[in-house]
Every structure is written in structure tokens, then in C-alpha cells.
Write a protein that holds these residues in place. Structure first.
Motif, mmCIF file in Angstrom:
data_model
loop_
_atom_site.group_PDB
_atom_site.id
_atom_site.type_symbol
_atom_site.label_atom_id
_atom_site.label_comp_id
_atom_site.label_asym_id
_atom_site.label_seq_id
_atom_site.Cartn_x
_atom_site.Cartn_y
_atom_site.Cartn_z
ATOM 1 N N VAL A 140 21.304 5.895 -11.309
ATOM 2 C CA VAL A 140 20.096 6.141 -10.120
ATOM 3 C C VAL A 140 18.188 5.747 -11.187
ATOM 4 C CG1 VAL A 140 18.554 7.732 -8.745
ATOM 5 C CG2 VAL A 140 21.084 7.622 -9.124
ATOM 6 N N ILE A 180 12.403 11.351 -4.518
ATOM 7 C CA ILE A 180 11.560 10.744 -5.518
ATOM 8 C C ILE A 180 10.065 9.229 -5.192
ATOM 9 C CG2 ILE A 180 12.463 8.683 -7.407
ATOM 10 C CD1 ILE A 180 15.497 9.430 -6.738
ATOM 11 N N VAL A 228 9.329 5.458 -4.256
ATOM 12 C CA VAL A 228 10.481 4.683 -3.998
ATOM 13 C C VAL A 228 10.928 5.041 -2.822
ATOM 14 C CG1 VAL A 228 12.699 4.836 -4.580
ATOM 15 C CG2 VAL A 228 10.882 4.799 -6.980
ATOM 16 N N VAL A 241 13.355 10.619 -14.877
ATOM 17 C CA VAL A 241 12.465 9.802 -14.251
ATOM 18 C C VAL A 241 11.964 11.233 -13.544
ATOM 19 C CG1 VAL A 241 12.775 9.106 -11.522
ATOM 20 C CG2 VAL A 241 14.649 9.434 -13.295
ATOM 21 N N LEU A 298 16.447 1.540 -2.346
ATOM 22 C CA LEU A 298 17.191 2.329 -3.125
ATOM 23 C C LEU A 298 18.212 2.305 -2.645
ATOM 24 C CD1 LEU A 298 16.729 3.803 -6.140
ATOM 25 C CD2 LEU A 298 16.620 6.363 -5.004
ATOM 26 N N VAL A 355 10.320 12.953 -10.362
ATOM 27 C CA VAL A 355 11.738 13.497 -9.582
ATOM 28 C C VAL A 355 11.545 15.031 -8.788
ATOM 29 C CG1 VAL A 355 13.105 14.607 -10.948
ATOM 30 C CG2 VAL A 355 14.023 13.339 -8.808
ATOM 31 N N ASN A 387 13.962 4.983 0.050
ATOM 32 C CA ASN A 387 14.998 5.689 -0.072
ATOM 33 C C ASN A 387 16.054 4.460 0.620
ATOM 34 O OD1 ASN A 387 14.652 6.115 2.889
ATOM 35 N ND2 ASN A 387 15.377 8.161 2.898
ATOM 36 N N ARG A 389 9.984 0.839 -10.136
ATOM 37 C CA ARG A 389 8.538 1.266 -9.873
ATOM 38 C C ARG A 389 6.807 0.088 -10.685
ATOM 39 N NH1 ARG A 389 9.034 7.484 -11.051
ATOM 40 N NH2 ARG A 389 8.693 8.200 -9.298
ATOM 41 N N GLU A 395 11.747 8.939 1.082
ATOM 42 C CA GLU A 395 11.809 8.858 -0.364
ATOM 43 C C GLU A 395 12.720 9.695 -0.992
ATOM 44 O OE1 GLU A 395 6.992 8.274 -1.547
ATOM 45 O OE2 GLU A 395 7.652 10.052 -1.526
ATOM 46 N N GLU A 455 17.983 1.668 -11.536
ATOM 47 C CA GLU A 455 17.146 1.695 -9.794
ATOM 48 C C GLU A 455 16.259 2.128 -9.929
ATOM 49 O OE1 GLU A 455 19.111 -0.719 -9.140
ATOM 50 O OE2 GLU A 455 20.697 -0.897 -10.554
ATOM 51 N N VAL A 456 15.942 3.101 -10.017
ATOM 52 C CA VAL A 456 14.595 3.402 -9.917
ATOM 53 C C VAL A 456 13.320 2.948 -10.744
ATOM 54 C CG1 VAL A 456 12.790 5.727 -10.191
ATOM 55 C CG2 VAL A 456 14.730 5.383 -9.165
ATOM 56 N N GLU A 457 13.533 2.534 -12.229
ATOM 57 C CA GLU A 457 13.033 2.413 -13.534
ATOM 58 C C GLU A 457 12.801 0.572 -12.257
ATOM 59 O OE1 GLU A 457 10.672 1.949 -16.200
ATOM 60 O OE2 GLU A 457 11.742 3.829 -15.613
#
Lengths: 377, 351
Positions: free
Chosen positions: A369, A299, A302, A278, A307, A281, A304, A377, A347, A372-374
Motif C-alpha cells: 500500500v 490517506i 489520495v 505513509v 488507489l 495516514v 480511494n 503522491r 480518502e 502505491e501511495v508513494e
């Protein structure tokens, strides 16, 4: 399923469960009674007290069983501020758990002098600065051991020494609800007069905790009634829970080295995997002394709350660390005190590991994680 | 189909969640926490109470759907409450529900729905959306007593395409009956207040609680004669009769508020009559419409037949078929063709 919220609550350790099993049938009396049935309960309670005291290097009479960590913190702060023998002033930090902070504010509103010390960008207090707030009118200093959100470990030992150098009669309390999970506690080595524990953070049952109160520490009880716990906490004991807590403490002590090595390894591999996957981060207070079981991350870009919903759906339980009564993530007073903006605080997420974390979960959770962040974004 | 349901803890959104769940969709329930007490604590009375979120949480558990609470108190404060207070300070009469739907509720929910791979956002509003040739049309709810299309009149195609209002097809009694049949605990919960954060009290009490101080000034007659003095413009709305603090023979109503001089002008009932309004910031459901339409400028007000014509700067001029009383700048005016919403805007001036 990845359970990454041990700092909120950890599963019951089997040792605690087994210790509480006799309460299903055999032990049910009121420990304050005068017959054989009561004596069985009383013996169980006092065995639990002896065990807890021995594990903390305390005297059994210095252990006050409470209905959890919050009650222990309330008793320490308010009980000190309102004790007849003390001047009642309070020195604490803005990064404390609300159980301490709101108790301190309550005392402040009731006319006690309240001083909040500064913290640096990592949320660390400076022992000398704490000491500079300690005056003859200070009754109690409360500085936590490990922070429940960021995992930062405060220099409690040095702060006790500095505070007592300013005013030898001041009482020093530490909220060790999180700190005790990762670190052995010797109340004499720490030098504290009071110390709070909550059983469910380390594999004991919920709704039970204790306050260690050094012999001779002035304390005004908050719960009046039948005079249990030497008058410091009235109410029929939750004997089963106290027994479960003591058993969990013994299991934790037995497991201490493995726990520290295991959670540190999982936390570290979580962080290294996440930072590889990530971009951008940020690990909160990564350079400061931290407890081994907590990883607090930001992050950028993003939210929270979004996410966390995605992680929940994907089978990973984590948290934003600060939540209001309704369960909404709120902008944390801890992060605010550390100088984070509300937008940055939104975040942030906390991932916390515990005694039941399986090997390899740290890296696997980080990959999930990252995935899911990907997607966000 | 995967949807995000906005659950307030009331019966309408509970039933909306139940209906979409029953239709086999994947459902995520959320409560948007909009309001907090002065000390940051969750209120225990009024709106956004802990009990409301608990109701929503229990309903979600009953329906076996994941449920979350999201905190929008800061956005609600800056996007809705501050605007509400500012409007009263400048002598306007705001409609915070429209503002909330536009700036907080739907914009956040739709953005979050995308982030959570949801196809639509579901709410418990009493209004209907239909689709025709790829365009969405917005209609009054079936229950005329509960119709909430007015507060949705400023939503456009992008938003309507991703919204669902399942209870818009029901009358309130049906909603309550379905709730009772499904064992939903909020089946007989009382309806919520129109302005959630003001609650049962007067908006003036709310402004006072918020520490809003507005300028004192003169109370004038139509010809400029000073009849008395008032302690703050925010205590007055157009059409107000009580609390004017002046004693004159005939009944007097507030007919004008000048925020610059803090002057409140009073006049007779006839002086209050408005024949035409200029409406700005228009939002159209499916492009501009002019001609004979009905106009509604209060959430549960009557719709008045009007002639709508284009005005400079993208706004419209609305000429009412009969004179209107107590119409004020700042109010939302929604335009209907029959039961269909064609658009909405904010009243900028009236004559």
C-alpha cells in the motif's frame, strides 16, 4: 495476492465445504416432506439448527434461517415494527448497515416513529442517549455489534440494559454480521432479543444467514407461504447452505482464540508498518473499542478510487467499504454521521483480515500500500 | 501502451475498448457514474442506470480487462446540472454535454489516467485526432450522421495529445458490425439520448422535477406592448413557437428573454434572424484562427459559412453568410475549417 477484504466476504472454510458435500448426491429431499428422502434433509437441517443454537446459547426454536444477513435485519426491524402486539416505533443509529437503516426508513415512511440517535466522532453511540429515545411507543431498538466499515464495537450490553430500563417491553436487535466474526456471542450475556448473522462473513456459504429471535418476541413475518420456520420465514429451506453455515460457526468457535490473536497481530502490524511508511495516514477510531479484524484508514491527498485500482493491479484486494449497486465507491453514510467531510471520506479505505490471512500478510500488505501511495503522491 | 477506456455501457465505447484491446494495449475500463435519482439511488431508466454499468461490466469481462465504476455524481451535479439550470434561469440555452466533457469527463479521466500510469484515455466519441509535427489536429468523425466533434470543440492540445477516439474512423453500422462479430452484448443497443440526464422528456419537465422555480413575468411584443403573462422564464428558449400563452394573429417566436425583468419578448420569424454573434471563452485546438470558417452551434446542426474576426477580450465575432434563426446565448459555437475543428466558445450575444 493479498486478500484484504474479508469484511466483504471470506473464503469458505474447509469444514463448511465438507459438511455440504453430502448434498452432492445423498441429501436432496424437501425437508418439509413425509418420506425417508425428506427426513434425511430435515434431520440435516435440524442438526444444523441445534448446532447453531448451542453455539449462540439459544434454544433451537429461536433460530430462524434466512437468505442472509440483510434478510435477517429486515425481518428484525420490519417484523418488529409491524408486529400487532407492539407500538412499532424504532430507535436506531445513523451508522447502522443499510439493511437496518433502510428497513427503518421504510417503516418510518409507513408511519412508524423513527428516531436516529447521535454518534460521536468515532461512530460510537451513547447507551444513555439511546435509552432517552426509548419511549412507551418504541417497539424495537436496533444497534449493531461491530461496524462493517470502521470496525468500531458498540457497547451493546450496556445499551440493552439502558433501553430495557426505559421500557422493559421493548425488543432489542443487534446486527452481529461483523461482530460475530471476531467475538463469541452468548445471546443471554448480550441480553438481546434478536441477533443477525451472515454465513459468508465467517467462512460459510453466501445467501444464508440467521436471525436469533428470543422466545416471546413479537414478530410479523415478511415472507408468507408454506409456514416454514414456525411461520416466521416461509419458503423451502436452503438446507445445504444452513448446514454449511452451522459447520462454519462450529469451525469459527473452535478457531476463535487463534483467529483473534492472528488477525489482531496482522491488523496491528499492518497499521504500525503503514504509519511508519505513509506520512499523515490516519486510522479511523483507533482509540475506540474496535473489532480485531478491521483497519479503516484515511490517506490524506489520495483518492480511494484511484488507489484501489492501483492496489487491484498490484494484487491487493481492498475496498472503500461503501459501494453503490453499480460498484462505485460512494460517500459513506457512516463516515458522514461521524462528521467526516465528503472529501475526507473519499480518502478512506477499509482493509479487513480473516481466518485465511497468512502470517506476515499485514506488514507485507502495508508495504505494498505504501509503495502505491508513494507513486500517487 | 496502457490506456483508460471510458465505458458507458453503450456500443460505441464497448467497441472502442475492444479495438484498443485487440491492438495489444493494456486496458483498464471505467464507467463514470454521473447521475443519481433524487434519493441517491441509481436510476433504473434514462442514463447511468444500473443496467448500463452492468452492460459495461459484462463487456469488460468479455474483453478480459479490469473494470471499475467511479462516482462523479456530486461533480456532475455542481459542474454540469447546476450550470444547466442556472443558464435556463438566466434566459440562456446551455449545452451540458460540452460542459460535462470539459469540467467533468476529460479532466477527471486524464487526471486519473496519470495517477494510474496510463498513456492515454480512450472514449467512444465519433471524432478523429491526427498528429502532425508534434501538434494534434481534431476532425469530424467519418460518419456525418454520428459526428460528435461539436461537443469536443473546446478541448486543447494538452487534452487531445492524451485522447484516442478509435470509433471516429468508423460509420455506426461498422461499429455495430464489429460489436456483433466480437460477440459484444451491446451490439444492437439503441443510441443514447443527447442530453443524458434529461432523457426522453422535455428539459422543462426535468427542471420541474428538480424543483426549479423561475420568475413569472410579462410576454411583450417588440414595441413593449404587454401581450400576456407567463409562469416562468425557464420554460422559454430563443426561437420557441409553442406554449407562448398569447394569441396574436401571426406566428410568434421567442426572440428575447430578460432574466432581470423576467420579460419574454416575442416577434416574427424575421425578428429571429441573427446575422452576427459574439463568442467568448474561446478554446483553440492550435491557436486562434480568423477569416472564413464554418460555424456550428448545435450538436447536430448544420455548419454555416462565416467570417470570423478577433474581438475584444479574447473572443471572436462571427458574421454568418446567411441569417440564422434560433441561435441563443449560452450555446456552444464550434468553428471548422472544412472537416477540421479549429476551436469553440460560448455565444455571449447575438444581433
Amino acid at each position: 495476492m493479498f486478500y484484504l477484504d474479508h469484511a466483504a466476504s471470506s473464503p469458505l472454510r474447509p469444514e463448511a465445504w465438507e459438511a455440504m458435500a453430502p448434498f452432492r448426491e445423498e441429501i436432496y429431499g424437501n425437508p418439509s416432506g413425509g418420506h425417508a428422502v425428506s427426513r434425511r434433509a430435515k434431520n440435516a437441517l435440524e442438526d444444523a439448527r441445534d448446532l447453531a443454537a448451542a453455539l449462540l446459547n439459544a434454544d433451537p426454536l429461536e433460530i430462524v434461517f434466512t437468505g442472509g444477513g440483510t434478510e435477517a435485519d429486515n425481518l428484525a426491524v420490519k417484523g418488529s415494527a409491524f408486529a400487532a402486539e407492539t407500538p412499532g416505533g424504532i430507535v436506531t443509529a445513523p451508522v447502522e448497515h443499510d439493511a437496518v437503516l433502510q428497513s427503518a426508513r421504510f417503516c418510518g415512511e409507513a408511519g412508524r416513529r423513527l428516531s436516529l440517535v447521535k454518534v460521536d466522532r468515532d461512530g460510537l453511540i451513547d447507551p444513555d442517549e439511546v435509552a432517552s429515545h426509548v419511549a412507551s411507543r418504541t417497539g424495537v431498538v436496533s444497534i449493531m455489534m461491530g461496524n462493517n466499515e470502521t470496525g468500531v464495537r458498540q457497547p451493546v450490553e450496556e445499551t440493552v440494559r439502558a433501553a430495557k430500563a426505559s421500557n422493559p417491553s421493548v425488543s432489542f436487535h443487534t446486527d452481529a454480521v461483523q461482530g460475530y466474526v471476531s467475538e463469541r456471542v452468548d445471546v443471554d450475556a448480550l441480553g438481546v432479543d434478536m441477533l443477525s448473522l451472515a454465513a459468508h462473513k465467517f467462512g460459510g456459504p453466501k445467501g444464508v444467514g440467521l436471525l436469533y429471535v428470543r422466545s416471546g418476541t413479537p414478530l410479523q413475518p415478511l415472507i408468507h407461504g408454506g409456514g416454514q420456520e414456525l411461520g416466521r420465514r416461509s419458503g423451502t429451506h436452503n438446507v445445504m447452505a444452513a448446514v454449511g453455515m452451522a459447520a462454519a460457526m462450529a469451525a469459527l468457535e473452535e478457531d476463535r482464540d487463534r483467529f483473534r490473536a492472528r488477525t489482531a497481530a496482522e491488523r496491528d502490524s499492518f497499521e504500525s508498518t503503514l504509519s511508519a511508511l505513509v506520512p499523515g495516514v490516519v486510522f479511523t477510531a483507533a482509540e475506540a473499542p474496535r473489532m480485531v479484524q478491521t483497519s479503516h484508514v484515511r490517506i490524506p491527498g489520495v483518492l480511494n478510487e484511484v488507489l484501489l485500482v492501483r492496489l487491484d493491479a498490484a494484487g491487493a484486494a481492498a475496498s472503500a467499504a461503501s459501494a453503490c449497486q453499480s460498484g462505485a465507491a460512494t460517500v459513506s453514510h457512516v463516515l458522514e454521521a461521524m462528521g467526516m467531510t465528503p472529501a475526507e471520506a473519499r480518502e478512506c479505505l477499509r482493509f479487513s483480515f480473516g481466518w485465511s490471512t497468512p502470517a506476515g500478510e499485514g506488514a507485507a500488505a502495508a508495504r505494498l500500500v505504501a509503495r502505491e501511495v508513494e507513486a500517487l503522491r | 501502451m496502457k490506456v483508460l477506456v471510458a465505458m458507458s455501457g453503450g456500443v460505441d465505447s464497448s467497441v472502442a475498448a475492444a479495438l484498443v484491446k485487440e491492438s495489444g494495449w493494456e486496458v483498464i475500463g471505467v464507467t463514470m457514474k454521473m447521475w443519481k435519482g433524487p434519493g441517491g439511488e441509481a436510476p433504473t431508466a434514462g442514463c447511468c442506470t444500473v443496467a448500463d454499468a452492468e452492460d459495461a461490466r459484462r463487456v469488460a469481462a468479455h474483453l478480459d480487462i479490469p473494470y471499475y465504476v467511479w462516482d462523479y455524481t456530486d461533480e456532475f451535479m455542481s459542474g454540469v446540472v447546476d450550470v444547466f439550470i442556472g443558464d435556463y434561469l438566466s434566459g440562456r440555452t446551455p449545452n451540458p454535454c460540452v460542459e460535462c466533457n470539459r469540467t467533468v469527463k476529460f479532466s477527471r479521466l486524464l487526471a486519473h489516467a496519470d495517477a494510474l500510469d496510463c498513456d492515454a484515455v480512450v472514449t467512444g466519441h465519433y471524432a478523429r485526432i491526427t498528429a502532425e509535427d508534434g501538434r494534434r489536429r481534431l476532425w469530424r468523425g467519418v460518419d456525418p450522421g454520428k459526428d460528435q466533434s461539436y461537443v469536443l470543440s473546446m478541448l486543447g492540445q494538452d487534452q487531445l495529445a492524451r485522447l484516442r477516439f478509435p470509433v471516429g474512423e468508423l460509420v455506426k453500422e461498422e461499429t455495430r458490425r464489429i460489436a456483433a462479430e466480437l460477440g459484444i452484448r451491446t451490439a444492437s443497443k439503441p443510441d443514447s439520448q443527447d442530453i443524458c440526464f434529461v432523457g426522453r422528456g422535455d428539459y422543462r419537465d426535468f427542471l420541474a422535477e428538480q424543483g426549479v422555480d423561475s420568475a413569472p413575468g410579462p410576454v411583450l411584443d417588440r414595441d413593449g406592448t404587454v401581450l400576456g403573462f407567463h409562469s416562468g422564464v425557464s420554460s422559454f428558449t430563443i426561437g420557441q413557437r409553442r406554449g407562448l400563452g398569447v394569441a396574436v394573429g401571426a406566428r410568434r417566436y421567442v426572440i428575447g428573454i430578460d432574466p432581470d425583468t423576467a420579460a419574454v419578448t416575442v416577434g416574427s420569424a424575421e425578428d429571429l434572424e441573427i446575422e452576427e454573434a459574439a463568442v467568448g471563452g474561446m478554446s483553440w485546438v492550435s491557436g486562434p484562427v480568423t477569416g472564413f470558417l464554418s460555424a456550428q452551434y448545435r450538436a447536430h446542426g448544420r455548419a454555416v459559412m462565416s467570417e470570423v474576426s478577433e474581438a475584444k477580450g479574447g473572443g471572436v465575432r462571427v458574421r454568418f453568410s446567411e441569417p440564422q434563426r434560433a441561435l441563443a446565448c449560452g450555446q456552444t459555437l464550434a468553428l471548422y475549417r472544412g472537416n477540421e475543428v479549429v476551436g469553440g466558445g460560448i455565444i455571449e450575444s447575438a444581433a
